[in-house]
Structures are given as C-alpha cells and as structure tokens.
Design a protein around this motif. Structure first.
Motif, PDB file in Angstrom:
ATOM      1  N   ALA A   1      51.023  36.932  79.966  1.00 16.54           N
ATOM      2  CA  ALA A   1      50.584  38.242  79.471  1.00 16.54           C
ATOM      3  C   ALA A   1      51.579  38.766  78.436  1.00 16.54           C
ATOM      4  O   ALA A   1      52.793  38.648  78.614  1.00 16.54           O
ATOM      5  N   GLY A   2      51.044  39.317  77.340  1.00 19.85           N
ATOM      6  CA  GLY A   2      51.886  39.955  76.339  1.00 19.85           C
ATOM      7  C   GLY A   2      52.657  39.021  75.434  1.00 19.85           C
ATOM      8  O   GLY A   2      53.469  39.468  74.631  1.00 19.85           O
ATOM      9  N   VAL A   3      52.420  37.720  75.543  1.00 19.06           N
ATOM     10  CA  VAL A   3      53.106  36.734  74.715  1.00 19.06           C
ATOM     11  C   VAL A   3      52.092  36.104  73.770  1.00 19.06           C
ATOM     12  O   VAL A   3      50.984  35.777  74.179  1.00 19.06           O
TER      13      VAL A   3
ATOM     14  N   ILE B   1      55.561  33.032  71.193  1.00 16.49           N
ATOM     15  CA  ILE B   1      56.418  34.051  70.576  1.00 16.49           C
ATOM     16  C   ILE B   1      56.387  35.303  71.451  1.00 16.49           C
ATOM     17  O   ILE B   1      55.316  35.792  71.812  1.00 16.49           O
ATOM     18  N   LYS B   2      57.564  35.808  71.787  1.00 11.72           N
ATOM     19  CA  LYS B   2      57.691  37.085  72.486  1.00 11.72           C
ATOM     20  C   LYS B   2      57.780  38.162  71.419  1.00 11.72           C
ATOM     21  O   LYS B   2      58.704  38.176  70.605  1.00 11.72           O
ATOM     22  N   PRO B   3      56.805  39.086  71.358  1.00  9.58           N
ATOM     23  CA  PRO B   3      56.781  40.070  70.269  1.00  9.58           C
ATOM     24  C   PRO B   3      57.950  41.048  70.339  1.00  9.58           C
ATOM     25  O   PRO B   3      58.478  41.340  71.408  1.00  9.58           O
ATOM     26  N   ASP B   4      58.334  41.546  69.164  1.00 10.41           N
ATOM     27  CA  ASP B   4      59.395  42.553  69.085  1.00 10.41           C
ATOM     28  C   ASP B   4      58.982  43.854  69.759  1.00 10.41           C
ATOM     29  O   ASP B   4      59.797  44.539  70.343  1.00 10.41           O
ATOM     30  N   VAL B   5      57.710  44.208  69.643  1.00  9.50           N
ATOM     31  CA  VAL B   5      57.206  45.457  70.206  1.00  9.50           C
ATOM     32  C   VAL B   5      56.303  45.127  71.392  1.00  9.50           C
ATOM     33  O   VAL B   5      55.253  44.514  71.221  1.00  9.50           O
ATOM     34  N   ALA B   6      56.711  45.527  72.583  1.00  5.57           N
ATOM     35  CA  ALA B   6      55.930  45.243  73.783  1.00  5.57           C
ATOM     36  C   ALA B   6      54.571  45.923  73.712  1.00  5.57           C
ATOM     37  O   ALA B   6      54.451  47.051  73.245  1.00  5.57           O
ATOM     38  N   GLY B   7      53.544  45.225  74.161  1.00  2.00           N
ATOM     39  CA  GLY B   7      52.211  45.802  74.223  1.00  2.00           C
ATOM     40  C   GLY B   7      51.499  45.899  72.879  1.00  2.00           C
ATOM     41  O   GLY B   7      50.440  46.482  72.793  1.00  2.00           O
TER      42      GLY B   7
ATOM     43  N   ALA C   1      51.148  34.872  62.889  1.00  2.00           N
ATOM     44  CA  ALA C   1      52.205  34.888  63.903  1.00  2.00           C
ATOM     45  C   ALA C   1      52.839  36.275  63.953  1.00  2.00           C
ATOM     46  O   ALA C   1      53.175  36.839  62.915  1.00  2.00           O
ATOM     47  N   PRO C   2      53.005  36.833  65.136  1.00  2.00           N
ATOM     48  CA  PRO C   2      53.626  38.156  65.231  1.00  2.00           C
ATOM     49  C   PRO C   2      55.134  38.086  65.013  1.00  2.00           C
ATOM     50  O   PRO C   2      55.735  37.024  65.148  1.00  2.00           O
ATOM     51  N   GLN C   3      55.719  39.233  64.661  1.00  2.00           N
ATOM     52  CA  GLN C   3      57.173  39.314  64.567  1.00  2.00           C
ATOM     53  C   GLN C   3      57.733  39.258  65.984  1.00  2.00           C
ATOM     54  O   GLN C   3      57.224  39.922  66.882  1.00  2.00           O
ATOM     55  N   GLY C   4      58.748  38.457  66.169  1.00  2.00           N
ATOM     56  CA  GLY C   4      59.349  38.355  67.484  1.00  2.00           C
ATOM     57  C   GLY C   4      60.180  37.098  67.607  1.00  2.00           C
ATOM     58  O   GLY C   4      60.395  36.373  66.639  1.00  2.00           O
ATOM     59  N   LYS C   5      60.619  36.851  68.833  1.00  2.00           N
ATOM     60  CA  LYS C   5      61.493  35.724  69.109  1.00  2.00           C
ATOM     61  C   LYS C   5      60.680  34.537  69.598  1.00  2.00           C
ATOM     62  O   LYS C   5      59.869  34.667  70.519  1.00  2.00           O
ATOM     63  N   SER C   6      60.924  33.386  68.988  1.00  2.00           N
ATOM     64  CA  SER C   6      60.281  32.161  69.458  1.00  2.00           C
ATOM     65  C   SER C   6      60.762  31.870  70.877  1.00  2.00           C
ATOM     66  O   SER C   6      61.955  31.931  71.176  1.00  2.00           O
ATOM     67  N   MET C   7      59.803  31.581  71.739  1.00  2.00           N
ATOM     68  CA  MET C   7      60.132  31.210  73.116  1.00  2.00           C
ATOM     69  C   MET C   7      60.087  29.691  73.280  1.00  2.00           C
ATOM     70  O   MET C   7      60.200  29.180  74.386  1.00  2.00           O
ATOM     71  N   GLY C   8      59.858  28.989  72.166  1.00  2.00           N
ATOM     72  CA  GLY C   8      59.788  27.535  72.214  1.00  2.00           C
ATOM     73  C   GLY C   8      58.360  27.050  72.329  1.00  2.00           C
ATOM     74  O   GLY C   8      57.416  27.754  71.966  1.00  2.00           O
ATOM     75  N   TYR C   9      58.223  25.863  72.853  1.00  2.00           N
ATOM     76  CA  TYR C   9      56.899  25.255  72.951  1.00  2.00           C
ATOM     77  C   TYR C   9      56.867  24.319  74.158  1.00  2.00           C
ATOM     78  O   TYR C   9      57.908  23.968  74.711  1.00  2.00           O
TER      79      TYR C   9
END
Length: 164
Positions: free
Chosen positions: A130-132, A87-93, A109-117
């Motif tokens: 990093a950051g994901v 998951i790529k978070p909505d808020v960076a960092g 699970a953080p709020q954000g966009k699924s990047m798949g699997y």
C-alpha cells in the motif's frame, strides 16, 4: 492417473466444466493464458471476483505504467520472467486517494526513494505494498495474476472471456 499440465502464454488449452447440478449460466470460468493472449500489455482483465476482491490477468510485455494502490496487492508470475521495481513516494498518500480501492495508474515514476526491485520467475509472487509505486518489466511476453480490489483500472469483459 490424472496429469496436471501447467499452461503458458504460448501453450494453453481452454478448459471446460461438467455441470452436475444447476445451470451452466450459474458458473463462470476463464483461462488466464487465453485472456492474456488477446489483451494488450498490462490490461488488468478481471478473471475472478469475490465481492469487491478480484483476480486480474495481465499480459506482461515491456514496461508497464507505474501503479499504486491505497491497500496491499500481490502478484504471481504464471509465465515468463518479470522484474517489479518499487518507489516509496516523497509525499505519503499522494499516489492513490486515501480510502480508495483498486489500482491507480500514475503519470510516470513518482518522486521518491527507490526501494529496489525483485526478479520473479514462473510461480514466484511478490507483495505490492500500500502507498508504494510499482512497475512491471518483462523482456519477453508472460502472464501475471494480481490480487486486488475492483477499481478504476479493472476491466470486466465476462461475455468476451466466458462465452467464447
């Protein structure tokens, strides 16, 4: 002729070392399968260390917590099949403190966009960017090794794993 045997969680043999020069206490070795067999699922047990960098053995079983790090990590599946969800978070960092080291466990699970699997089998590896946020999922027990930096989730128990 030497034969290489690839271990598994169900079938492994403790290794040994033949000291040619020096003292036994100057050497440390561990068996990732043996370490994982006695560990709870997803405990990040340090089995190799070079300065601040570590290799951690993890018993993959069921769903892991969600993790993140401020630096890249990578995982290698040594036994079993594992799916890594991202998951790529909505808020960076917002996942791991800036300039922090090691893996951080997230509260769900953080709020954000699924990047798949990515589906990984024995011998396959994947980057943990990093950051994901990422989560491991394994239907059956297996073994992972993760290359990272020593951090808050790293468990060092050298006496337990090297002096057995």
């Amino acid at each position: 002729m030497q034969q290489t045997t690839f271990g598994s969680l169900e079938h492994f043999q403790k290794g040994s070392i033949e000291i040619i020069k020096g003292k036994a206490e100057h050497y440390a070795f561990s068996n990732i399968y043996e370490v994982a067999s006695g560990a709870p699922p997803y405990q990040k047990t340090v089995v190799g260390k070079n300065l601040k960098f570590v290799i951690e053995s993890l018993r993959a079983e069921g769903d892991s917590p969600w993790y993140a790090a401020a630096h890249d990590e990578f995982v290698v599946v040594m036994d079993g099949d594992v799916t890594v969800h991202y998951i790529k978070p909505d808020v960076a960092g917002s996942l791991a403190p800036a300039d922090s080291e090691g893996t951080y466990t997230l509260d769900g699970a953080p709020q954000g966009k699924s990047m798949g699997y990515v589906k990984l089998g024995r011998g396959h590896q994947a980057i943990l960017p990093a950051g994901v946020a990422y989560q491991f999922r394994a239907a059956k027990p297996g073994v992972l090794i993760v290359q990272t930096i020593l951090g808050p989730n790293s468990v060092e128990k050298w006496n337990d794993i090297c002096l057995q």
